[in-house]
Design a protein around this motif. Sequence first.
Motif, PDB file in Angstrom:
ATOM      1  N   GLU A  57       0.853  -1.264   0.096  1.00 31.80           N
ATOM      2  CA  GLU A  57      -0.180   0.103  -0.123  1.00 31.80           C
ATOM      3  C   GLU A  57       0.724   1.193   0.150  1.00 31.80           C
ATOM      4  N   ASP A  58       1.893   1.153   0.709  1.00 31.48           N
ATOM      5  CA  ASP A  58       2.827   2.410   0.957  1.00 31.48           C
ATOM      6  C   ASP A  58       3.510   2.828  -0.542  1.00 31.48           C
ATOM      7  N   ALA A  59       3.877   1.482  -1.175  1.00 29.70           N
ATOM      8  CA  ALA A  59       4.518   1.619  -2.597  1.00 29.70           C
ATOM      9  C   ALA A  59       3.587   2.212  -3.376  1.00 29.70           C
ATOM     10  N   ARG A  60       2.289   1.512  -3.577  1.00 28.69           N
ATOM     11  CA  ARG A  60       1.193   2.182  -4.310  1.00 28.69           C
ATOM     12  C   ARG A  60       0.886   3.722  -4.205  1.00 28.69           C
ATOM     13  N   ARG A  61       0.914   4.199  -2.751  1.00 30.16           N
ATOM     14  CA  ARG A  61       0.751   5.787  -2.707  1.00 30.16           C
ATOM     15  C   ARG A  61       1.886   6.306  -3.005  1.00 30.16           C
ATOM     16  N   GLN A  62       3.176   5.848  -2.913  1.00 32.35           N
ATOM     17  CA  GLN A  62       4.116   6.523  -3.416  1.00 32.35           C
ATOM     18  C   GLN A  62       4.183   6.751  -4.818  1.00 32.35           C
ATOM     19  N   ALA A  63       3.831   5.889  -5.499  1.00 32.22           N
ATOM     20  CA  ALA A  63       3.907   5.766  -7.061  1.00 32.22           C
ATOM     21  C   ALA A  63       2.707   6.693  -7.601  1.00 32.22           C
TER      22      ALA A  63
END
Length: 69
Positions: A57-63
């Motif tokens: 989820e954090d990686a998706r938010r950063q992307a």
Amino acid sequence: MYLIAIAWIYVVLMMSLSESSLIAGVMTFIFYCIIPLSLILYILSSPARKRQRKQEEDARRQANSSKSD
């Protein structure tokens, strides 16, 4: 954690092999090994699954935030 699971599989396998019939051995292995061990491993791996889900989820938010910039 996996070392204990492997040891338990070995113990139950030896118990199963000492049963009087094939059906009794298979049922012993299923009910003493497969079902309880899968339940225990599922419960004990819950924190790792939560951690992985949070990282995704954090990686998706950063992307998504980098695309909007």
